[in-house]
Design a protein around this motif. Structure first.
Motif, mmCIF file in Angstrom:
data_model
loop_
_atom_site.group_PDB
_atom_site.id
_atom_site.type_symbol
_atom_site.label_atom_id
_atom_site.label_comp_id
_atom_site.label_asym_id
_atom_site.label_seq_id
_atom_site.Cartn_x
_atom_site.Cartn_y
_atom_site.Cartn_z
ATOM 1 N N LEU A 107 24.932 47.912 80.953
ATOM 2 C CA LEU A 107 24.561 47.116 79.810
ATOM 3 C C LEU A 107 24.401 45.860 80.415
ATOM 4 C CD1 LEU A 107 26.793 48.344 76.758
ATOM 5 C CD2 LEU A 107 24.344 49.129 77.213
ATOM 6 N N PRO A 108 23.051 45.336 80.186
ATOM 7 C CA PRO A 108 22.909 43.762 80.708
ATOM 8 C C PRO A 108 23.336 42.664 79.572
ATOM 9 C CG PRO A 108 20.859 44.845 79.727
ATOM 10 C CD PRO A 108 21.724 45.919 79.546
ATOM 11 N N MET A 109 24.595 42.285 79.669
ATOM 12 C CA MET A 109 25.143 41.480 78.673
ATOM 13 C C MET A 109 26.066 40.625 79.252
ATOM 14 S SD MET A 109 27.119 43.982 76.046
ATOM 15 C CE MET A 109 28.384 44.811 76.659
ATOM 16 N N GLN A 110 26.533 39.499 78.575
ATOM 17 C CA GLN A 110 27.584 38.864 78.899
ATOM 18 C C GLN A 110 28.403 38.615 77.488
ATOM 19 O OE1 GLN A 110 26.718 34.568 79.942
ATOM 20 N NE2 GLN A 110 28.704 34.215 79.953
ATOM 21 N N VAL A 111 29.624 39.223 77.607
ATOM 22 C CA VAL A 111 30.467 39.345 76.557
ATOM 23 C C VAL A 111 31.128 38.071 76.319
ATOM 24 C CG1 VAL A 111 32.657 40.547 75.797
ATOM 25 C CG2 VAL A 111 30.887 41.821 77.094
ATOM 26 N N THR A 112 30.937 37.615 75.254
ATOM 27 C CA THR A 112 31.187 36.258 74.554
ATOM 28 C C THR A 112 32.839 36.147 74.077
ATOM 29 O OG1 THR A 112 30.363 36.265 72.562
ATOM 30 C CG2 THR A 112 29.408 35.404 74.329
ATOM 31 N N ALA A 113 33.232 37.337 73.676
ATOM 32 C CA ALA A 113 34.527 37.563 73.078
ATOM 33 C C ALA A 113 34.732 39.029 72.369
ATOM 34 C CB ALA A 113 34.746 36.300 71.916
ATOM 35 N N VAL A 114 35.797 39.435 72.187
ATOM 36 C CA VAL A 114 36.202 40.530 71.390
ATOM 37 C C VAL A 114 36.859 39.836 69.960
ATOM 38 C CG1 VAL A 114 37.513 42.732 71.199
ATOM 39 C CG2 VAL A 114 36.157 42.022 73.463
ATOM 40 N N VAL A 115 36.428 40.265 68.984
ATOM 41 C CA VAL A 115 37.278 39.871 67.746
ATOM 42 C C VAL A 115 37.840 40.892 67.282
ATOM 43 C CG1 VAL A 115 36.767 38.561 65.623
ATOM 44 C CG2 VAL A 115 35.838 37.996 67.861
ATOM 45 N N SER A 116 38.897 40.885 66.725
ATOM 46 C CA SER A 116 39.513 42.025 65.736
ATOM 47 C C SER A 116 40.230 41.500 64.506
ATOM 48 C CB SER A 116 40.454 42.925 66.502
ATOM 49 O OG SER A 116 40.853 43.924 65.662
ATOM 50 N N ASN A 117 40.390 42.231 63.103
ATOM 51 C CA ASN A 117 40.977 41.718 62.096
ATOM 52 C C ASN A 117 42.366 42.219 62.480
ATOM 53 O OD1 ASN A 117 39.583 44.426 61.940
ATOM 54 N ND2 ASN A 117 40.544 44.455 59.753
ATOM 55 N N HIS A 118 42.663 42.897 63.654
ATOM 56 C CA HIS A 118 43.987 43.361 64.022
ATOM 57 C C HIS A 118 44.580 42.682 65.211
ATOM 58 C CE1 HIS A 118 44.232 46.651 60.971
ATOM 59 N NE2 HIS A 118 43.005 46.794 61.091
ATOM 60 N N PRO A 119 45.823 42.595 65.710
ATOM 61 C CA PRO A 119 46.280 42.191 66.671
ATOM 62 C C PRO A 119 45.896 42.918 67.869
ATOM 63 C CG PRO A 119 48.114 42.048 65.010
ATOM 64 C CD PRO A 119 47.016 42.917 64.585
ATOM 65 N N ARG A 120 45.783 42.332 68.972
ATOM 66 C CA ARG A 120 45.589 42.850 70.367
ATOM 67 C C ARG A 120 46.235 44.271 70.614
ATOM 68 N NH1 ARG A 120 43.705 39.698 75.768
ATOM 69 N NH2 ARG A 120 43.553 41.459 77.246
ATOM 70 N N GLU A 121 47.583 44.118 70.260
ATOM 71 C CA GLU A 121 48.269 45.372 70.867
ATOM 72 C C GLU A 121 48.051 46.615 69.869
ATOM 73 O OE1 GLU A 121 50.840 42.401 68.304
ATOM 74 O OE2 GLU A 121 49.474 42.178 69.994
ATOM 75 N N GLN A 122 47.305 46.371 68.808
ATOM 76 C CA GLN A 122 47.018 47.381 67.831
ATOM 77 C C GLN A 122 45.604 48.232 68.352
ATOM 78 O OE1 GLN A 122 47.645 46.557 63.817
ATOM 79 N NE2 GLN A 122 49.984 45.582 64.138
ATOM 80 N N ILE A 123 44.836 47.691 69.336
ATOM 81 C CA ILE A 123 43.651 48.200 69.413
ATOM 82 C C ILE A 123 43.605 49.289 70.557
ATOM 83 C CG2 ILE A 123 41.164 47.450 69.806
ATOM 84 C CD1 ILE A 123 42.056 44.827 69.080
ATOM 85 N N GLY A 124 44.222 50.220 70.302
ATOM 86 C CA GLY A 124 44.126 51.558 71.184
ATOM 87 C C GLY A 124 44.701 51.429 72.779
ATOM 88 N N HIS A 125 43.787 51.910 73.541
ATOM 89 C CA HIS A 125 44.043 51.806 75.002
ATOM 90 C C HIS A 125 43.025 51.037 75.640
ATOM 91 C CE1 HIS A 125 47.396 54.539 73.903
ATOM 92 N NE2 HIS A 125 46.455 55.386 73.211
#
Length: 280
Positions: A107-125
């Motif tokens: 995927l030819p992209m630059q990831v600017t950020a990951v945003v979630s309505n949950h804390p980082r530790e709750q986003i799976g693996h």
């Protein structure tokens, strides 16, 4: 560079574009076009290598009079990867798949950020590495403020595409309008059927024989934006709702990845409530 355009259909469009690029000593490596007879609209995507020393700004300025003559809606883009922000909730399969494909240069992209309505530790693996992560909790009371902060992040990071990778929040009409044409959602159902919540349970209750997923552009009309990509898988009466969810995860991740890649490669042209998608 990639040139995309749509305009009223008439004789001479392909010849004019080709002649323009020939005059500038550009080399066309791929060209696709489609004429929609029902709306008399012409669509075209051209990939070309400009002549040495011919900058994008000069090509853009020179092409403008031709575009005006044919009443074109057009874009011209160089090879710089698009800046992409990924939004997610607790489900991690689509996020993990996008990041994997990005890391292997699919995927030819630059990831600017990951945003979630949950804390980082709750986003799976998911291994986010050193990617910027923003936890933006949301409730009915503070949704306008949360979306204002999200929009600020989008603008501050120069994000060009927002991907809802199982982001289980409905964007407001106002934010949806501001992101129209540059926000892709994965819906865990074969739209336009089974919209809204718990689509796999809806499908199971109806005894469907195939399930699917739909990637579409976000609009103020919930789950009714222009469709980019879809896929299906056969199921049987033996499958439980949990089986459908398990099989659906695989469909969702590949449908979203294909839609994102086609957007990044300028293969998707909007056509009212539909899209024209040039295959690779």
């Amino acid at each position: 560079m990639i040139l995309t355009l749509s305009c009223p259909d008439r004789h001479g469009i392909v010849a004019a574009v080709s002649a323009f690029l020939l005059e500038r000593d550009a080399n066309i490596s791929d060209a696709q076009q489609f004429g929609d007879a029902s709306s008399a609209t012409f669509f075209m995507r051209v990939v070309f290598e400009p002549a040495d020393g011919d900058p994008e700004a000069a090509i853009r300025a020179a092409f403008a009079p031709l575009a005006e003559r044919f009443a074109m809606d057009w874009t011209l883009r160089g090879s710089a990867p698009r800046r992409v922000m990924i939004l997610t909730s607790k489900f991690d399969h689509c996020l993990a798949d996008l990041l994997y494909r990005w890391r292997i240069d699919e995927l030819p992209m630059q990831v600017t950020a990951v945003v979630s309505n949950h804390p980082r530790e709750q986003i799976g693996h998911v291994d986010l590495g050193d990617l910027p992560f923003h936890h933006l909790p949301v409730s009915a009371a503070d949704k306008p403020a949360q979306e204002a902060e999200l929009l600020r992040l989008i603008e501050e990071t120069g994000t060009e595409l927002v991907v809802l990778a199982r982001y289980m929040q409905i964007l407001s009409d106002d934010l949806s309008r501001k992101l129209e044409g540059r926000c892709i959602n994965i819906h865990h159902s074969f739209l336009p059927g089974f919209k809204g919540a718990r689509p796999y349970h809806q499908a199971h209750a109806r005894g469907v024989k195939v399930i699917g997923a739909t990637a579409h552009y976000v609009t103020p009309d919930l789950d009714e934006g222009p469709i980019i990509e879809q896929d299906v898988e056969r199921i049987s009466h033996r499958d439980t709702p949990e089986d459908l969810i398990r099989k659906g995860r695989d469909i969702e991740r590949r449908v979203l990845a294909r839609a994102v890649r086609r957007h990044l490669e300028d293969r998707v042209l909007l056509h009212g409530t539909k899209t024209v998608v040039f295959e690779d």
